[in-house]
Design an enzyme around this catalytic site. Structure first.
Site, mmCIF file in Angstrom:
data_model
loop_
_atom_site.group_PDB
_atom_site.id
_atom_site.type_symbol
_atom_site.label_atom_id
_atom_site.label_comp_id
_atom_site.label_asym_id
_atom_site.label_seq_id
_atom_site.Cartn_x
_atom_site.Cartn_y
_atom_site.Cartn_z
ATOM 1 N N HIS A 158 -11.209 82.845 13.637
ATOM 2 C CA HIS A 158 -11.695 82.284 14.904
ATOM 3 C C HIS A 158 -10.721 81.244 15.462
ATOM 4 O O HIS A 158 -10.519 81.156 16.669
ATOM 5 C CB HIS A 158 -13.088 81.668 14.717
ATOM 6 C CG HIS A 158 -14.141 82.681 14.363
ATOM 7 N ND1 HIS A 158 -14.253 83.886 15.019
ATOM 8 C CD2 HIS A 158 -15.117 82.684 13.420
ATOM 9 C CE1 HIS A 158 -15.255 84.583 14.503
ATOM 10 N NE2 HIS A 158 -15.790 83.873 13.520
ATOM 11 N N GLU B 171 -13.447 99.303 35.317
ATOM 12 C CA GLU B 171 -12.735 100.196 34.396
ATOM 13 C C GLU B 171 -12.771 99.532 33.018
ATOM 14 O O GLU B 171 -12.749 98.303 32.908
ATOM 15 C CB GLU B 171 -11.278 100.362 34.847
ATOM 16 C CG GLU B 171 -11.130 101.043 36.196
ATOM 17 C CD GLU B 171 -11.630 102.481 36.188
ATOM 18 O OE1 GLU B 171 -11.498 103.154 35.154
ATOM 19 O OE2 GLU B 171 -12.167 102.924 37.222
ATOM 20 N N GLU C 81 -26.494 87.455 20.741
ATOM 21 C CA GLU C 81 -26.758 88.102 19.442
ATOM 22 C C GLU C 81 -25.971 87.444 18.302
ATOM 23 O O GLU C 81 -26.266 87.664 17.130
ATOM 24 C CB GLU C 81 -26.392 89.590 19.495
ATOM 25 C CG GLU C 81 -27.359 90.453 20.311
ATOM 26 C CD GLU C 81 -27.303 90.177 21.808
ATOM 27 O OE1 GLU C 81 -26.201 89.934 22.340
ATOM 28 O OE2 GLU C 81 -28.368 90.180 22.447
ATOM 29 N N ASN C 82 -24.965 86.649 18.634
ATOM 30 C CA ASN C 82 -24.146 86.036 17.585
ATOM 31 C C ASN C 82 -24.893 84.967 16.782
ATOM 32 O O ASN C 82 -24.418 84.525 15.728
ATOM 33 C CB ASN C 82 -22.836 85.465 18.158
ATOM 34 C CG ASN C 82 -21.820 86.524 18.540
ATOM 35 O OD1 ASN C 82 -21.047 86.358 19.472
ATOM 36 N ND2 ASN C 82 -21.791 87.634 17.803
ATOM 37 N N ARG D 134 -17.771 99.668 22.465
ATOM 38 C CA ARG D 134 -19.101 99.363 23.000
ATOM 39 C C ARG D 134 -18.992 98.069 23.805
ATOM 40 O O ARG D 134 -17.997 97.355 23.719
ATOM 41 C CB ARG D 134 -20.132 99.219 21.878
ATOM 42 C CG ARG D 134 -19.772 98.203 20.821
ATOM 43 C CD ARG D 134 -20.868 98.045 19.769
ATOM 44 N NE ARG D 134 -20.389 97.271 18.650
ATOM 45 C CZ ARG D 134 -19.896 97.795 17.516
ATOM 46 N NH1 ARG D 134 -19.840 99.113 17.358
ATOM 47 N NH2 ARG D 134 -19.461 97.012 16.543
ATOM 48 N N ARG E 175 -11.667 95.445 25.755
ATOM 49 C CA ARG E 175 -12.214 95.059 24.445
ATOM 50 C C ARG E 175 -11.153 95.318 23.389
ATOM 51 O O ARG E 175 -10.584 96.404 23.317
ATOM 52 C CB ARG E 175 -13.474 95.849 24.085
ATOM 53 C CG ARG E 175 -14.056 95.353 22.748
ATOM 54 C CD ARG E 175 -15.357 95.999 22.369
ATOM 55 N NE ARG E 175 -15.905 95.317 21.195
ATOM 56 C CZ ARG E 175 -17.173 95.015 20.996
ATOM 57 N NH1 ARG E 175 -18.071 95.359 21.897
ATOM 58 N NH2 ARG E 175 -17.575 94.382 19.899
ATOM 59 N N ASP F 142 -12.625 90.564 20.414
ATOM 60 C CA ASP F 142 -13.230 90.992 19.148
ATOM 61 C C ASP F 142 -12.164 91.239 18.076
ATOM 62 O O ASP F 142 -11.050 91.650 18.384
ATOM 63 C CB ASP F 142 -14.045 92.280 19.389
ATOM 64 C CG ASP F 142 -15.018 92.557 18.254
ATOM 65 O OD1 ASP F 142 -15.317 91.632 17.474
ATOM 66 O OD2 ASP F 142 -15.479 93.706 18.147
#
Ligand code: IPE
Ligand code: IPE
Ligand code: MG
Length: 251
Positions: A45, A215, A75-76, A202, A196, A28
């Site tokens: 990107h 983890e 969802e993208n 999230r 992330r 992300d």
């Protein structure tokens, strides 16, 4: 396939935490990286694809056996059509450019997610990448594309229900173990660690079933800045954790 929930075999390092085999990453921050440089999101990107290449190399250098990269979520599709098109194009380009090298290096490529909404040519490329690397065993790269954890679980439930309706599976024989055979990740152990980038904390519908006992390491670095050093730092953090799996742990 589920990893046995108790840490058992495998090299024990740094206080008894077994070495991670499988790391899953939520890549992300491409858009913010581009914005900070006054560039279009698509440039972010593109830089993100370079970072993904670095991550694959680093994963192998760091001794991992499985790497799962979140490239496009269910969802993208909510993004502007042009950006969706760019992201589809980048997967296409990645497969075309990198498949020969991945093949040479013994990497098995698996694409997880719902293929139904992908274009015919992308479906064909995905199929090609998987079939041409099917017998490779030295490293597994899973690319989560048009992937959503809830969607995967619903598709698996539907497939299990269909099998049950055909008489090939008794409803009472649907256990965690049999259910997992209907998931996209059926041949892959659960991730030990989910990373992330970008500072968001999230999970955005990623590997909801598989990461039940993973983890999590959240990093402030934006994905295009991801490096082997950053990756190694996240794994060091993993070694500092105590995985209890519901037990009482070592103290
Ligand atoms: C991750 O970067 C790439 C995808 C989700 C496909 P983003 O595009 O989400 O970047 P930010 O979060 O807007 O910075
Ligand atoms: C998660 O990133 C999906 C991928 C990395 C492919 P997003 O940028 O789409 O997640 P949200 O919208 O911030 O939760
Ligand atoms: Mg984002």
């Amino acid at each position: 396939m589920s990893a046995a929930p108790a840490p058992s075999a495998g090299p024990v390092e740094d206080g008894g935490v077994p070495a991670p085999k499988h790391v899953a990453i939520i890549m992300d921050g491409n858009g913010r990286w581009a914005k900070a440089r006054g560039l279009a999101r698509t440039e972010g990107h593109k830089a993100g694809v370079e970072a993904a290449r670095r991550a694959v190399e680093a994963a192998r250098d760091l001794g991992l056996q499985y790497l799962t990269l979140y490239s496009f979520s269910t969802e993208n599709w909510r993004r502007p059509a042009g950006e969706v098109r760019d992201l589809m194009g980048l997967l296409r380009q990645f497969i075309v450019d990198d498949l020969p090298k991945l093949k040479r290096e013994g990497c098995k490529v698996v694409i997880i997610g719902d293929r139904d909404n992908l274009s015919m040519d992308l479906k064909a490329l995905v199929h090609r990448a998987e079939s041409e690397t099917r017998d490779n065993a030295s490293f597994v790269l899973q690319i989560a594309f048009n992937y959503g954890g809830r969607d995967e679980i619903v598709r698996a439930a539907r497939a299990a229900a269909k099998t049950a309706a055909s008489g090939a599976l008794k409803p009472e024989d649907i256990t965690e173990k049999t259910f997992e055979t209907f998931l996209d990740t059926k041949d892959c152990p659960d991730p030990d660690l989910v990373i992330r980038t970008s500072g968001e904390k999230r999970i955005s519908n990623y590997l909801l079933w598989q990461a039940a006992y993973a983890e999590y390491v959240f990093l402030d670095v934006l994905w295009p800045d991801f490096s082997k050093e950053v990756f190694a730092g996240a794994i060091e953090e993993y070694y500092r954790r105590e995985r209890r799996y519901g037990g009482v742990g070592g103290n």
